[in-house]
Design an enzyme around this catalytic site. Structure first.
Site, PDB file in Angstrom:
ATOM      1  CD  GLN D 121     -35.991   2.098  63.074  1.00 15.41           C
ATOM      2  OE1 GLN D 121     -36.708   1.674  63.974  1.00 15.41           O
ATOM      3  NE2 GLN D 121     -34.703   1.889  63.062  1.00 15.41           N
ATOM      4  N   GLY D 122     -37.197   3.943  58.386  1.00 16.09           N
ATOM      5  CA  GLY D 122     -36.298   4.018  57.227  1.00 16.09           C
ATOM      6  C   GLY D 122     -34.933   4.564  57.602  1.00 16.09           C
ATOM      7  CB  SER D 124     -30.383   0.120  57.278  1.00 16.73           C
ATOM      8  OG  SER D 124     -30.098  -0.123  58.621  1.00 16.73           O
ATOM      9  CB  SER D 156     -39.601  -3.689  60.692  1.00 23.33           C
ATOM     10  OG  SER D 156     -38.285  -3.929  61.051  1.00 23.33           O
ATOM     11  CD  GLU D 240     -34.047  -0.842  65.914  1.00 23.58           C
ATOM     12  OE1 GLU D 240     -33.343   0.190  65.809  1.00 23.58           O
ATOM     13  OE2 GLU D 240     -34.467  -1.475  64.928  1.00 23.58           O
TER      14      GLU D 240
END
Lengths: 347, 376, 347, 376
Positions: D121-122, D124, D156, D240
């Site tokens: 997951q891109g 931040s 992650s 999340e």
């Protein structure tokens, strides 16, 4: 698994909420309004909430621990100055030994520190006892040793004193107070029964604590929205917001574990029910003290005065916290249930 | 670096110790019984009469001109004797010493220091708590007098006070911090009404509300110049945050010793959770004793009025509330055996994070004035 | 009473601060710079700080616990990756038994959980031991029972491992490691001596914890001033300000009680010195964990990465916290000192 | 109101229990060993293959269309078996289910749910953490593709991922929340560089930095319409925060059971302070189990996306950090005996109050969106 309240349970909650909204005190001054308090007592009696744990035809209670908890939470939220915990626990004890319901208002007696049921030997209370939630009660139940279990007896109650909780008075019974046996007991109270009964008491106090927390969050948020300093509502300051957010979160976590404790009373074996209730009680007791301290803090100077409801909430939380044991006793039970120490005998 | 006594200090300590052995009035625990406040006035005069009060204040006002660390010795010996803490009037004394002119100091300080006159402090108002500078009490000139109208709250000992140090707005047309003046107002006049405030632990004689309805005060009783009241207020408030000025080391020392005694008496009654709470109270009280010694030693370089008071206030609050929690734990929240002193100690402890400036305000001050964090 | 540092103590502090500012790592990467670390070791040796507790002509140490604490605080603040605690404690032990100073770098051995000195019986370490602060050390001192007291012996050390603290490595010594007696001991270590020696160890670790806290407050405030989110420095948000204010306050309270512990080492009787040190150790250990956790939190994501100094500070605090006992052991000693339970025997 | 099983639930539970008895891979404690992450991929596929993954998700994407409370039963049985928690990909699944069109769901969800494809997951970026909407990664159209350039962090499993759900700015000229779009970007291209992030407990394979240097993605891989990326992000981020979506009840249940086991093995080693820390961890973990059952039951009324996730996140953080402190207490901060798993559990626990939105941000959200306190 479906832990949503059933439609009937929602109706019960709403009914209790209506009584609370109509008849519970909104200010400290209203506690002195005897007419209001009398109407509240009458409404609780009329609604049948004091009979939730009396025996139905098959000997099981009319209502589960969940329903008792639903009512207890609302009464706690509204700072209801009426008896509920005491009569409910007394009724459950009579049911467990197969005795008929009490004819006169009754509550239960606990050890002086409130952590344990009272076991009377030789026809008298040895070390003294405290009848809790004693408004209107003329007697309080104690346990009498009988083989591996117990039967139940009653002590007559003298005049009521306020104690820590301004909404639920107590009566101190001196050492040596005489115990009369309750007639018509059909079976002794076994170890499993006693665990379940304690679990009920813990679950009710947990629900009461959840109610107190929710009440505290509501009144304190209201205050934070209206009180202004430095040209702004104090509820706009991040420090105040975070205190209140943490209080809300503590109340929600408590509600979840307390709900489970209420369910466990009737759904699990006695020891498992007691373990569930012990974990909930430790959690809710710690949370409630913190939430009520936050309520006082956010109310500032006013919060430290007698006229503010914040301390009435704290005081109620302190009493509920101690009934059948507070943080220390219940953490010890949790450890014992996991096989790593602690001690959970009747003392 | 020496926490120990010099020969002079040692001699003073032994003299004090002997005196305390014969003169401890044995008052109830402070802030739990209204009897305390009555007895405390006599204790003030007794301490003063014996030469043990105002140790570090000027001789001219009734003090002893001793180094400030003598106050720490006094507190330690009071703890050891189980005697009541010294009366907390130091912040008023410091305010008058710094901002009062010679006439004000001469007329008022001796009576304040000796305990002959009882004082109270009229700063906070119902709508001016944390935001003190927004106070609305007005003082208007009328010949050689000022006429004061307003509503004060959290006025300690207002029921018994002879004098009230009042902040009032004398100029509504300047920025709010600049229009405030300070007055020493005589309480014995019909235009002043005093109402007790009942605290959550039931006591009613520590704090009051005071309503000034055209009360009068001689202009000569102004402390500082017109418009300088805020500066006085900041001096008083900063000293009010200092446990060394308040003598609170003795307050906590006495309480924890009594809690230890309770456990000694009935050791089987208390489990690990309760003993742990008490151990933390002991450690916290010990920390404060050391911390006050450090602050009073720093005064040997000269008295300062910086933001460190906010640090001290938060430390003191931590101690008060740790002691409060130990009292709750040892005394039992729901005790019905005998008295409920320990419950009262706990309930009273909640006020420490509000009075003299909330803990939130202290943290703001530390962030901006010590840590120099940016403002938003 | 005058607890200000003396002019000489201020000079010592400033000298230590200069060494720290010049030679201690400012980033995690710099820990790998062997040349820098070597210079730091050399500077500490050259300054004589490792000899503060060796015996002067009259057998008393050259410097008091206060001076030791002054240096320890600066080394903690700077995350100095050099030996100080170990050699200082070893030197004090040699002094107490009247032995001459060590010829080779030396430290002390503690029980596996670091809470106790090691008592070796029958010429060998029974349950194993851990030599702390072992950088450069070739041996570690242990206690040997001798009548009512102890003499001292040494175990040879193998290769160094990092352990929790990245700045002060440890060496594990297996059960059964052989102990050689230290020659030239002129008197046994008595109970009072041992209490005083433990007090010194606790006071040094307290000072180290104070230094770590002050270092943590400094680096975290710097970060909060520079890191921007939502168009503002995060240090302008009240929530962050209050976290940092609490951290600062915790460090200041710790500094005060740690100062007293340092003074007590030489000024009070052994048991009283140990009580003072125990109270300080409980306070500083709790405070340091909280302050370092705040440092990580305010650093946000970065604070949870290896490259950020925050965890190096936390790790150092964890080691110092455990040396000669953490919160639980020291609270127990405080209670014992007040005559209400606890147990403070050598195990 | 029933925490107990229906007959169908009971049958499922017993079937699952038997299966777990034979198929527990016994991975190391999560987040303490890089081996875990490798083994976890296989565990995902094993669970899926046996029909025990995606219980409450649609059958069309590989799920089982069961009531959401089956996820709670799964977690309970995983705890009882001491098995690894279920893989935490639910928030990605929920995001695609809600915002992806039919084509995206058909192409990507089955591989995500089955564990065949690894995802990261891109979101931040170094300068866009709490303030995610200020992200600077750009996506520019080029024919039927977008070209992505930017720097992501806290990604992650980026080292092993086949796909990355990327938020990128497609329109720099509109307010910042409105110019962001979401893409499913294939990781196997030279224009993407992955660098591991070493966490404070030493693990390096959980999180990475990902640098996109003109990486390419088919426009058909956009999730939602251009400019709707923020809405997707809010869905993903809110799930999340939910321990029920993450399967973290099993994470904590496993850890506390292992800590209890450690005390059982050496009862004399642990004093009251350590047992107390463990007791609180047990209570906290129990609270979360009950709380997740409540949240999953609420989903029987339909899935909601409100601010309650912030409450759950703070509760979960409290549990993680209570367990972390118990691990530190039982394992010993300075343990040199055997492994340092418990120290690693503690150190990792500090990240829970940051990842997925700091605790400070969660409190802001609760204050404004649930308590409706005024903004400053």
């Amino acid at each position: 698994m479906d832990v949503r309240l059933s439609p009937e349970q929602v109706m019960l909650r709403d009914a209790a909420r209506q009584v609370v909204d109509r008849l519970c005190p909104r200010t400290v001054g209203e506690f002195d309004d005897a007419e209001r308090a009398g109407k509240l007592d009458a409404a609780v009696v009329a609604s049948g909430w004091l009979e939730l744990r009396t025996a139905s035809d098959d000997g099981r209670p009319w209502a589960t621990g969940v329903e008792v908890a639903v009512v207890a939470e609302e009464l706690g939220r509204g700072l209801a100055d009426t008896a509920f915990l005491g009569p409910t626990m007394a009724a459950d004890l009579r049911r467990l030994v197969g005795a008929s319901p009490a004819n006169t208002p009754e509550t239960i007696a606990l050890s002086a520190d409130l952590s344990q049921p009272v076991v009377a030997r030789g026809g008298a209370v040895g070390r003294g006892a405290v009848a809790v939630d004693a408004r209107g009660a003329t007697s309080a139940l104690v346990l009498l040793p009988d083989g591996d279990g117990y039967t139940i007896g009653a002590i007559a109650l003298g005049s009521v004193t306020t104690g820590v909780d301004l909404t639920r008075p107590v009566v101190s019974c001196p050492p040596g107070a005489a115990v009369s046996r309750i007639e018509g007991q059909r079976r002794p109270l076994g170890v499993d029964d006693l665990s379940r009964w304690r679990a009920l008491g813990l679950a009710v106090t947990c629900a009461d604590l959840v109610g107190v927390m929710r009440g505290a969050v509501t009144v304190t948020c209201d205050y934070a929205r209206s009180r202004r300093q430095y040209g702004a509502a104090i509820g706009s300051f991040q420090a105040v917001q975070h205190l209140l957010a943490d209080a809300y979160v503590a109340a929600e976590g408590s509600a979840s574990i307390a709900l489970h404790a209420g369910w466990a009373v009737d759904a699990l074996d006695g020891p498992d029910a007691l373990e569930a209730a012990s974990a909930a009680k430790a959690y809710c007791t710690r949370a409630a003290r913190s939430v009520c301290e936050t309520a006082i803090q956010v109310h500032g100077g006013i919060g430290n005065t007698w006229e503010c409801l914040a301390h009435v909430l704290l005081r109620r939380a302190l009493l509920s916290g101690e009934v059948l044991g507070g943080v220390g006793a219940n953490l010890a039970r949790v450890l014992a249930a996991h096989g790593i120490g602690g001690d959970d005998g009747l003392r | 670096m020496d926490f120990g006594d010099s020969p002079e200090e040692r001699a003073f300590r032994l003299h004090l110790r002997e005196w305390l052995g014969h003169n401890n009035p044995g008052l109830p625990t402070s802030s739990t019984s209204d009897e305390y406040w009555a007895g405390q006035a006599a204790w003030h005069q007794t301490l003063f009469g014996a030469g043990f009060f105002g140790l570090s204040w000027p001789k001219a006002v009734g003090g002893h001109d001793l180094p400030s660390v003598y106050e720490a010795i006094l507190d330690e010996e009071i703890i050891a004797a189980g005697a009541p803490p010294r009366p907390s009037v130091g912040y008023l004394v410091q305010g008058l010493l710094r901002h009062g002119n010679e006439d004000v100091q001469r007329r008022f300080l001796p009576g304040l220091v000796s305990g002959r006159d009882r004082w109270c402090q009229g700063f906070s108002e119902p709508d001016a708590g944390s935001d003190l500078a927004s106070l609305r009490t007005r003082a208007v000139t009328d010949g050689s007098e000022y006429v004061i109208t307003g509503h004060k709250v959290w006025t300690s000992y207002s029921d018994a006070a002879d004098w009230c140090l009042v902040l009032a707005r004398t100029d509504p047309d300047v920025p709010k911090h600049r229009g405030i003046s300070a007055f020493i107002v005589p309480m014995g006049q019909h235009a002043i009404e005093q109402r007790p405030i009942r605290m959550i632990n039931g006591i009613t004689r520590e704090f009051g509300e005071v309503i000034f309805d055209e009360a009068r005060v001689d202009a000569a009783n102004m402390v500082g110049e017109p418009g300088e009241g805020w500066r006085l207020a900041m001096t008083v408030v900063s000293h009010e945050r200092e446990p060394g000025e308040l003598g609170y080391v003795a307050r906590y020392g006495k309480l924890v010793n009594e809690l230890v005694h309770a456990v000694e008496e009935q050791p089987d009654k208390y489990g690990p959770e309760q003993r742990r709470d008490l151990a933390w109270a002991l450690v916290e009280a010990d920390m404060l004793r050391c911390h006050v010694s450090r602050r009073l030693s720093d005064r040997l370089d000269g008295l300062s009025h910086g933001p460190e008071g906010s640090v001290d206030k938060l430390l003191m609050t931590g101690v008060e509330q740790a002691v409060g929690h130990a009292a709750l734990s040892i005394g039992g929240a729901a005790s019905t055996e005998g008295d409920d002193t320990w419950l009262k100690v706990y309930l009273y402890s909640r006020a420490q994070s509000v009075m003299g400036g909330t803990s939130q305000i202290q943290r703001n001050l530390i962030a901006s004035r010590i840590l120099e964090l940016p403002t938003s």
